[in-house]
Write an enzyme that holds these catalytic residues in place. Sequence first.
Site, PDB file in Angstrom:
ATOM      1  CG  HIS A 169      42.117  29.769  39.835  1.00 14.77           C
ATOM      2  ND1 HIS A 169      43.391  29.794  40.309  1.00 14.77           N
ATOM      3  CD2 HIS A 169      42.195  29.270  38.575  1.00 14.77           C
ATOM      4  CE1 HIS A 169      44.219  29.342  39.380  1.00 14.77           C
ATOM      5  NE2 HIS A 169      43.514  29.020  38.311  1.00 14.77           N
ATOM      6  CG  ASP A 376      39.331  34.082  49.289  1.00 10.40           C
ATOM      7  OD1 ASP A 376      39.344  33.936  48.063  1.00 10.40           O
ATOM      8  OD2 ASP A 376      39.902  35.012  49.890  1.00 10.40           O
TER       9      ASP A 376
HETATM   10  C1  GDG Z   1      41.179  33.855  42.897  1.00  8.44           C
HETATM   11  C2  GDG Z   1      40.362  33.318  44.062  1.00  8.44           C
HETATM   12  C3  GDG Z   1      42.401  32.190  44.919  1.00  8.44           C
HETATM   13  C4  GDG Z   1      46.656  42.323  46.427  1.00  8.44           C
HETATM   14  N1  GDG Z   1      46.817  43.633  46.631  1.00  8.44           N
HETATM   15  C5  GDG Z   1      47.937  43.983  45.982  1.00  8.44           C
HETATM   16  C6  GDG Z   1      48.480  42.868  45.383  1.00  8.44           C
HETATM   17  N2  GDG Z   1      47.673  41.845  45.670  1.00  8.44           N
HETATM   18  C7  GDG Z   1      47.888  40.455  45.261  1.00  8.44           C
HETATM   19  C8  GDG Z   1      48.190  39.587  46.459  1.00  8.44           C
HETATM   20  C9  GDG Z   1      47.791  38.211  45.941  1.00  8.44           C
HETATM   21  C10 GDG Z   1      46.676  38.528  44.958  1.00  8.44           C
HETATM   22  O1  GDG Z   1      46.741  39.913  44.678  1.00  8.44           O
HETATM   23  C11 GDG Z   1      45.301  38.238  45.533  1.00  8.44           C
HETATM   24  O2  GDG Z   1      45.224  36.919  45.888  1.00  8.44           O
HETATM   25  P1  GDG Z   1      43.873  36.066  45.915  1.00  8.44           P
HETATM   26  O3  GDG Z   1      44.163  34.758  46.529  1.00  8.44           O
HETATM   27  O4  GDG Z   1      42.779  36.857  46.503  1.00  8.44           O
HETATM   28  O5  GDG Z   1      43.666  35.798  44.358  1.00  8.44           O
HETATM   29  P2  GDG Z   1      42.650  36.252  43.193  1.00  8.44           P
HETATM   30  O6  GDG Z   1      43.372  36.088  41.910  1.00  8.44           O
HETATM   31  O7  GDG Z   1      42.094  37.580  43.458  1.00  8.44           O
HETATM   32  O8  GDG Z   1      41.461  35.213  43.268  1.00  8.44           O
HETATM   33  C12 GDG Z   1      41.238  33.100  45.276  1.00  8.44           C
HETATM   34  C13 GDG Z   1      43.130  32.686  43.692  1.00  8.44           C
HETATM   35  O9  GDG Z   1      42.246  32.939  42.596  1.00  8.44           O
HETATM   36  C14 GDG Z   1      44.200  31.702  43.235  1.00  8.44           C
HETATM   37  O10 GDG Z   1      43.640  30.494  42.832  1.00  8.44           O
HETATM   38  O11 GDG Z   1      43.308  32.181  46.007  1.00  8.44           O
HETATM   39  O12 GDG Z   1      40.484  32.519  46.314  1.00  8.44           O
HETATM   40  O13 GDG Z   1      39.313  34.208  44.364  1.00  8.44           O
HETATM   41  O14 GDG Z   1      48.851  37.614  45.252  1.00  8.44           O
HETATM   42  O15 GDG Z   1      49.530  39.723  46.804  1.00  8.44           O
HETATM   43  N3  GDG Z   1      49.613  42.883  44.674  1.00  8.44           N
HETATM   44  C15 GDG Z   1      50.256  44.072  44.564  1.00  8.44           C
HETATM   45  N4  GDG Z   1      49.750  45.212  45.102  1.00  8.44           N
HETATM   46  C16 GDG Z   1      48.615  45.220  45.821  1.00  8.44           C
HETATM   47  O16 GDG Z   1      48.197  46.254  46.314  1.00  8.44           O
HETATM   48  N5  GDG Z   1      51.401  44.128  43.877  1.00  8.44           N
END
Ligand code: GDG
Length: 730
Positions: A169, A376
Amino acid sequence: MPTKQKPKTIIVSNRLPVRIIKEDGKLAFTPSEGGLATGLGSIYKQGENIWLGWPGAVLNTKAEESQTKKELSEQNMAPVFLTDEDIELYYEGFSNETLWPNFHYFNQFSEFKHEYWEAYKKVNQKFADQIIKNANPKDTIWIHDYQLLLLPALVRKERPDISIGFFLHIPFPSYESFRLLPWRRELLLGMLGADFLGFHTYDDTRHFLSSVSRLAGVGNEHGHINYNNRQIVADALPMGIDYDKYAQTAAEPETLEREVRYRTSIGEGKLILCIDRLDYSKGIPQRLKAFEKLLERYPEYKGKVSMLMVVVPSRDQVGKYKELKEEIDLLVGRINGRYSQLSWTPIHYFYRSFPLHALSAFYRMAHVCLVSPMRDGMNLVCKEFIASKLDKKGVLVLSEMAGASKELSDALLINPNNREQMVEAIREALEMDEKEQIQRMKVMQSTLKRYNIYNWVDLFMNRLSVVKTEQKALTTKRLDEQSEIALKTSYKEAKKPLIFLDYDGTLQGFYGDPQDAKPDEDLYSIINGLTKFKNSHVVIISGRDKDTLANWFNLSKVDLIGEHGVWLRGKGEDWHTITTLTDVWKADIRKVLEGYVARTPGSFVEEKDYSLVWHYRKVETGLGELRTRELTSHLKYLASNQNLQVLEGDMVVEIKSTEINKGRAARNWMKRYEDADFIMAIGDDWTDEDTFKAMPPKAYTIKVGSTNSSAKFSVTNFEEVRGLLKRMVS
Ligand code: GDG
């Protein structure tokens, strides 16, 4: 080991999609539905399938453990229990302080501690033990992410034929970053336990393949890696979101109510939205500085444009994260202190998380979504923003360092290190006319709708199953007693047998000096035995030059095909060729090869009429393989517009015209002996694959060495070939 069940799928990740809360000594379990959990729900909730991982809490008693097991099994989950020490050393330590910074190009933060590595190995083994307990040989295992890089090989060791998929990821870094890790080779070999490896982008895939090639000495052809007789595939498969869920949530009454409420308190000004977990890879200070610059350069935005910044708390007790948090607090304080008005706040900053409907309201309200990570893997926030824009108005400003930028080229793409560019992109976004906003949004929405999370899950599972099926098709059956009897019977019944035999590795072993591999008495007597048998035609079909072959087989009644099919000669005839060939390319390529000889003691160049060969059998182990990787990529570039092919043989790299191959020559020879009623071909390297493929369906094709071949049967070594040939005429 459980047996006789329907094949099932086991999803494995560090964390289970569940939250355990301990209250008054009692445990409560609530599902935590992230994007991945929603997408994989269609798999792990079915039948006997399960999701295996850490439940997210360290449990102290056996009673707690057995309650957890029971409750989770009702939700198709199986826990792997970890101790406080495991979490500290394996998860926070090796995963987050060693791999995370290295994979995100923050090498200055990467900790290389032996105790972290030991814990990482130990916990990966814990996961492997749990999988083995649960898995049948026909099951499919899908392993997720950087915490479990060693797991595929650990499972493979115990279940050699099982289907294993792996998805990373986060980014896979360039070889130049990855090579810094002291345990780089072990990590790669761990990943190579999988059959199919998925990455978010083509660049990640390319980086992985290059590390495999340079550090593990295993090359690839278009993402196909042949390792330990297994065909492994690595490919880009960008992860999507549950598009409809975000679009629907954006239309729900709760979201609309929240929007009204928030607007009432912050006013009608334009909003720039940023949502991230607290992490140095997200570029939060850089973005704040760009916003400050924007207000400085374009004072007309004062009082009219605000930033809404949500930072989700993460690891803020750890030194680097604590420092980052302090830096962000200071910057926000400075900018707000400098520009705030009684009726306007430049930055609305929240260091906490929000429920989904609040997030959805933010997405609706935002005029600009600014996603500017330094690195990212993918970034889902920008995709969720797009799905939530029901009226298609709004602009995405996106870092080109996020995997998502490869799919979302209609965003305003920026380099997060280029503050000037970021400032101007925000301005462009704020000023963009509605028609253009809608146009760009439309394109991005249709991409994301199509490549959603369900589609991603299906694609991954399909690719894995195709790779596995192809593997089986390529796995050659051993020539067992029964097949040998059938072969001998049909040989003895035949009136005009035709036999193609490769030379090196098939009839003779390998020697440091290729000229030492000349036929011995035993081999001559085998060949003579074969040629005397009825009207047999025996053809030696080799990569060797024609003079060597002529010299060695002068007295034998065999046909000869030399230089992989350039030269052909029936017994008692002169050499002839079936193609008009040129060798003018040789001078240039020879220079390149000589450069490699100069740098690689023990290697040498052999010149044949229409090909050049770089030999490295006598080169120090490892160095030869390393140079081969370098040389083949160098040569492939040079050869591509000259009609040349670069072939990797056993400790050799050979360059020759694409028009030459053993298959073409064998086909030509079969026309000559059209009435042959028994055809057999034996060979050991992949130039012989062309011969095998040219054979008619009834032919006996036998691969020497690996079982990864399009031949029908395999034997272990040249001694076994000699044994077989002797028994055929006895
Ligand atoms: C890995 C990789 C890759 C955020 N703040 C709140 C909240 N979120 C949710 C968002 C989104 C998720 O968290 C973050 O998305 P990321 O893409 O940064 O994913 P991660 O799991 O951290 O990271 C990344 C991912 O895996 C998938 O393969 O994209 O690059 O680092 O869904 O909406 N959700 C809620 N409240 C918040 O305050 N409910």
